[in-house]
Design a protein around this motif. Structure first.
Motif, PDB file in Angstrom:
ATOM      1  N   ALA A  53       1.006  -1.800  -0.051  1.00  0.00           N
ATOM      2  CA  ALA A  53      -0.155  -0.307  -0.108  1.00  0.00           C
ATOM      3  C   ALA A  53       0.737   1.131   0.126  1.00  0.00           C
ATOM      4  O   ALA A  53       0.726   2.550  -0.367  1.00  0.00           O
ATOM      5  CB  ALA A  53      -0.704  -0.141   1.241  1.00  0.00           C
ATOM      6  N   GLU A  54       2.008   1.193   0.915  1.00  0.00           N
ATOM      7  CA  GLU A  54       2.785   2.359   0.887  1.00  0.00           C
ATOM      8  C   GLU A  54       3.542   2.420  -0.459  1.00  0.00           C
ATOM      9  O   GLU A  54       3.747   3.539  -1.224  1.00  0.00           O
ATOM     10  CB  GLU A  54       3.095   1.931   2.077  1.00  0.00           C
ATOM     11  CG  GLU A  54       4.655   3.514   2.441  1.00  0.00           C
ATOM     12  CD  GLU A  54       5.915   2.974   3.331  1.00  0.00           C
ATOM     13  OE1 GLU A  54       6.527   3.971   3.125  1.00  0.00           O
ATOM     14  OE2 GLU A  54       5.299   1.895   4.197  1.00  0.00           O
ATOM     15  N   GLY A  55       4.400   1.716  -0.788  1.00  0.00           N
ATOM     16  CA  GLY A  55       4.909   1.506  -2.129  1.00  0.00           C
ATOM     17  C   GLY A  55       4.763   2.284  -3.279  1.00  0.00           C
ATOM     18  O   GLY A  55       4.442   2.429  -4.289  1.00  0.00           O
ATOM     19  N   MET A  56       2.967   1.110  -3.419  1.00  0.00           N
ATOM     20  CA  MET A  56       2.208   1.546  -4.373  1.00  0.00           C
ATOM     21  C   MET A  56       1.973   2.645  -4.745  1.00  0.00           C
ATOM     22  O   MET A  56       1.628   3.586  -5.380  1.00  0.00           O
ATOM     23  CB  MET A  56       1.051   0.876  -5.066  1.00  0.00           C
ATOM     24  CG  MET A  56       0.781  -0.848  -4.958  1.00  0.00           C
ATOM     25  SD  MET A  56       2.216  -0.978  -6.630  1.00  0.00           S
ATOM     26  CE  MET A  56       0.980   0.242  -7.381  1.00  0.00           C
ATOM     27  N   LYS A  57       1.387   3.522  -3.274  1.00  0.00           N
ATOM     28  CA  LYS A  57       1.435   5.161  -3.517  1.00  0.00           C
ATOM     29  C   LYS A  57       2.543   6.203  -3.506  1.00  0.00           C
ATOM     30  O   LYS A  57       2.007   7.116  -4.938  1.00  0.00           O
ATOM     31  CB  LYS A  57       0.826   5.694  -1.889  1.00  0.00           C
ATOM     32  CG  LYS A  57       0.033   6.824  -1.599  1.00  0.00           C
ATOM     33  CD  LYS A  57      -0.569   7.679  -0.590  1.00  0.00           C
ATOM     34  CE  LYS A  57      -0.423   8.668  -0.050  1.00  0.00           C
ATOM     35  NZ  LYS A  57       0.351   9.667  -1.421  1.00  0.00           N
ATOM     36  N   LYS A  58       3.156   5.454  -3.252  1.00  0.00           N
ATOM     37  CA  LYS A  58       4.519   6.943  -3.527  1.00  0.00           C
ATOM     38  C   LYS A  58       4.987   5.949  -5.500  1.00  0.00           C
ATOM     39  O   LYS A  58       4.822   7.278  -5.777  1.00  0.00           O
ATOM     40  CB  LYS A  58       5.763   5.675  -3.053  1.00  0.00           C
ATOM     41  CG  LYS A  58       5.549   6.123  -1.503  1.00  0.00           C
ATOM     42  CD  LYS A  58       7.270   5.794  -0.802  1.00  0.00           C
ATOM     43  CE  LYS A  58       6.916   6.378   0.509  1.00  0.00           C
ATOM     44  NZ  LYS A  58       8.779   5.808   0.943  1.00  0.00           N
ATOM     45  N   THR A  59       4.592   5.130  -5.492  1.00  0.00           N
ATOM     46  CA  THR A  59       4.839   4.731  -7.398  1.00  0.00           C
ATOM     47  C   THR A  59       3.447   5.534  -7.893  1.00  0.00           C
ATOM     48  O   THR A  59       4.411   6.471  -8.941  1.00  0.00           O
ATOM     49  CB  THR A  59       4.768   3.220  -7.829  1.00  0.00           C
ATOM     50  OG1 THR A  59       6.232   2.066  -6.956  1.00  0.00           O
ATOM     51  CG2 THR A  59       5.043   3.146  -8.732  1.00  0.00           C
ATOM     52  N   PHE A  60       2.697   5.865  -7.596  1.00  0.00           N
ATOM     53  CA  PHE A  60       0.820   5.995  -8.434  1.00  0.00           C
ATOM     54  C   PHE A  60       1.657   8.018  -7.919  1.00  0.00           C
ATOM     55  O   PHE A  60       1.512   8.288  -9.595  1.00  0.00           O
ATOM     56  CB  PHE A  60       0.056   6.037  -7.561  1.00  0.00           C
ATOM     57  CG  PHE A  60      -1.149   6.461  -8.651  1.00  0.00           C
ATOM     58  CD1 PHE A  60      -1.362   6.233  -9.442  1.00  0.00           C
ATOM     59  CD2 PHE A  60      -2.171   7.297  -7.763  1.00  0.00           C
ATOM     60  CE1 PHE A  60      -2.279   6.704 -10.091  1.00  0.00           C
ATOM     61  CE2 PHE A  60      -3.306   7.680  -8.770  1.00  0.00           C
ATOM     62  CZ  PHE A  60      -3.493   8.182  -9.598  1.00  0.00           C
ATOM     63  N   ASP A  61       1.960   8.209  -7.155  1.00  0.00           N
ATOM     64  CA  ASP A  61       2.206   9.893  -7.448  1.00  0.00           C
ATOM     65  C   ASP A  61       3.397   9.815  -8.160  1.00  0.00           C
ATOM     66  O   ASP A  61       3.820  10.902  -8.639  1.00  0.00           O
ATOM     67  CB  ASP A  61       3.102   9.968  -5.656  1.00  0.00           C
ATOM     68  CG  ASP A  61       1.924  10.174  -4.868  1.00  0.00           C
ATOM     69  OD1 ASP A  61       0.682  10.098  -4.884  1.00  0.00           O
ATOM     70  OD2 ASP A  61       2.507   9.995  -3.647  1.00  0.00           O
ATOM     71  N   TYR A  62       4.776   9.661  -8.951  1.00  0.00           N
ATOM     72  CA  TYR A  62       5.575   9.551  -9.818  1.00  0.00           C
ATOM     73  C   TYR A  62       4.978   9.502 -11.217  1.00  0.00           C
ATOM     74  O   TYR A  62       5.020  10.719 -11.900  1.00  0.00           O
ATOM     75  CB  TYR A  62       6.852   8.186  -9.767  1.00  0.00           C
ATOM     76  CG  TYR A  62       8.030   8.209 -10.583  1.00  0.00           C
ATOM     77  CD1 TYR A  62       8.415   9.385 -10.669  1.00  0.00           C
ATOM     78  CD2 TYR A  62       7.337   7.124 -11.439  1.00  0.00           C
ATOM     79  CE1 TYR A  62       9.256   9.368 -12.080  1.00  0.00           C
ATOM     80  CE2 TYR A  62       8.523   7.938 -12.695  1.00  0.00           C
ATOM     81  CZ  TYR A  62       9.076   8.523 -12.631  1.00  0.00           C
ATOM     82  OH  TYR A  62       9.825   8.016 -14.079  1.00  0.00           O
ATOM     83  N   PHE A  63       3.636   8.770 -11.278  1.00  0.00           N
ATOM     84  CA  PHE A  63       3.130   8.443 -12.349  1.00  0.00           C
ATOM     85  C   PHE A  63       2.540   9.243 -12.625  1.00  0.00           C
ATOM     86  O   PHE A  63       2.292   9.851 -14.194  1.00  0.00           O
ATOM     87  CB  PHE A  63       2.878   7.424 -13.028  1.00  0.00           C
ATOM     88  CG  PHE A  63       3.750   5.699 -12.895  1.00  0.00           C
ATOM     89  CD1 PHE A  63       4.664   6.042 -14.000  1.00  0.00           C
ATOM     90  CD2 PHE A  63       3.654   4.537 -12.309  1.00  0.00           C
ATOM     91  CE1 PHE A  63       5.612   4.536 -14.345  1.00  0.00           C
ATOM     92  CE2 PHE A  63       4.269   3.798 -12.135  1.00  0.00           C
ATOM     93  CZ  PHE A  63       4.977   4.079 -13.407  1.00  0.00           C
ATOM     94  N   LYS A  64       1.822  10.245 -11.618  1.00  0.00           N
ATOM     95  CA  LYS A  64       1.437  11.487 -11.794  1.00  0.00           C
ATOM     96  C   LYS A  64       1.453  12.336 -11.508  1.00  0.00           C
ATOM     97  O   LYS A  64       1.296  13.792 -12.641  1.00  0.00           O
ATOM     98  CB  LYS A  64       0.013  11.341  -9.961  1.00  0.00           C
ATOM     99  CG  LYS A  64      -1.226  10.471  -9.962  1.00  0.00           C
ATOM    100  CD  LYS A  64      -1.500  11.099  -9.481  1.00  0.00           C
ATOM    101  CE  LYS A  64      -1.255  11.417  -8.079  1.00  0.00           C
ATOM    102  NZ  LYS A  64      -2.571  11.676  -6.956  1.00  0.00           N
ATOM    103  N   SER A  65       3.072  12.217 -11.698  1.00  0.00           N
ATOM    104  CA  SER A  65       3.934  13.737 -11.736  1.00  0.00           C
ATOM    105  C   SER A  65       4.377  13.952 -12.928  1.00  0.00           C
ATOM    106  O   SER A  65       4.909  15.072 -13.813  1.00  0.00           O
ATOM    107  CB  SER A  65       4.964  13.559 -10.907  1.00  0.00           C
ATOM    108  OG  SER A  65       6.055  12.994 -11.192  1.00  0.00           O
ATOM    109  N   LEU A  66       4.397  13.061 -14.376  1.00  0.00           N
ATOM    110  CA  LEU A  66       4.610  12.855 -15.288  1.00  0.00           C
ATOM    111  C   LEU A  66       3.494  13.940 -16.162  1.00  0.00           C
ATOM    112  O   LEU A  66       2.329  14.173 -16.067  1.00  0.00           O
ATOM    113  CB  LEU A  66       4.146  11.318 -16.086  1.00  0.00           C
ATOM    114  CG  LEU A  66       5.418  10.351 -15.111  1.00  0.00           C
ATOM    115  CD1 LEU A  66       5.140   8.713 -15.911  1.00  0.00           C
ATOM    116  CD2 LEU A  66       7.519  10.369 -15.361  1.00  0.00           C
TER     117      LEU A  66
END
Length: 328
Positions: free
Chosen positions: A297-310
């Motif tokens: 849950a924590e790792g996926m949130k960080k990863t999704f935040d990265y992809f949202k920043s693209l």
């Protein structure tokens, strides 16, 4: 005197994170990549880093480095089905010729070398979870064979150098890893699902979605690799997260995380796609004192935040490289 580490595949997802880790630990880092699948933006933040030097080079060609090297981490290789189906011959060459070149360099420099192997050497496993003693179930002439066999050969030649030349070698078998700097268009599960969610597309599940994967966050993976390099253990070690989930359930998890309203659609399962993937990490626990700390849950949130920043351009772009020269 600072020790020097050479990291091949430095512009890739894992390679760039390893560059960061070794710089943080006080090493001088030489990064090497030819950008066949790596991305210069992954190293952009190191442009003015005094402890980092980059060499644009294909490891399948002869490697000459004048300065002393203490450690080598060989992470140069296509790592997703989309990549190695486009460049099958280069995939085989980087696992064979590239590894041979780097083992020779390690011997000449009296350096310890860590080879990045993969859970794919287990193929579509008949043993679950997979231990390091399992020999695997691989189709050598199937479409995935170019990657699976490249990595299996890589392990064999590494152990031959260890046994015959007394070279200090380490072998890490990497299971599915995720986090910032993954490519949206590389065909792996997490960037594929997140890219589809952000573009408003339905999420594509292959087969009936009952196949399983186990996802390890990048900082945990890097920690395991770092500990293995500095350990005294010479045989392969699985580094991955043993918490298993079906692809069907994972797709629903992504939809919930992203807050999108897409549905899941199903397509035919690719040839030789493994039905189960879960590491046994008993060796990593006992030898390295390592186990993953970041929950999904924590790792996926960080990863999704990265992809949202693209940017929108990055979100929609697709690969148009000419791979002809790499398949000779």
């Amino acid at each position: 005197m600072k020790k020097t580490v050479l990291i091949t595949g430095a512009a890739g997802f894992l390679g760039s994170h390893l560059c960061d880790r070794f710089i943080a630990e006080g090493y001088k880092v030489i990064g090497m990549d030819n950008f066949i699948t790596g991305d210069q933006k992954n190293l952009k933040h190191l442009d003015h880093e005094a402890q980092f030097n980059f060499i644009n080079h294909d490891v399948t060609e002869h490697i000459t480095i004048e300065e002393d090297i203490h450690y080598i981490l060989h992470f140069a290789s296509p790592a997703s089905p989309i990549d190695y189906l486009k460049i099958p011959i280069q995939t085989l060459k980087v696992g064979s010729l590239g590894t041979h070149n780097l083992l020779g360099l390690a011997k000449a420099k009296n350096a310890r070398i860590l080879i990045a192997s993969t859970s794919e050497i287990y193929g579509d496993p008949l043993v679950h979870p997979q231990t390091e003693e399992y020999y695997g179930n691989v189709n050598t002439i199937g479409p995935r064979g170019v990657y699976d066999e490249a990595k299996r050969f890589q392990e064999s030649i590494t152990m031959a150098y260890n046994t015959f030349h007394g070279l200090e070698t380490r072998i890490v078998r990497i299971f599915n890893t995720y986090g910032p700097r993954m490519r949206l268009n590389d065909g792996r599960v997490i960037p594929a699902f997140m890219g589809q969610a952000l573009r408003g597309e339905d999420l594509t599940v292959f087969g009936d979605g009952s196949q399983t994967r186990s996802f390890c966050y990048v900082t945990d993976q890097v920690e395991g690799i770092y500990r293995l390099l500095l350990s005294d253990y010479e045989l392969p070690v699985n580094i991955g997260n043993p918490h298993e989930i079906s692809i069907r359930d994972f797709a629903e998890e992504i939809i919930k995380l992203t807050g999108t309203t897409q549905k899941v659609i199903y397509k035919d399962l690719p040839v030789n796609d493994p039905m189960q993937r879960q590491p046994n990490i008993d060796k990593a626990k006992s030898i390295l004192g390592w186990e993953p700390k970041v929950d999904r849950a924590e790792g996926m949130k960080k990863t999704f935040d990265y992809f949202k920043s693209l940017t929108q351009e990055e979100l929609y772009k697709s690969e148009h490289k000419d791979f002809t020269k790499f398949n000779k």
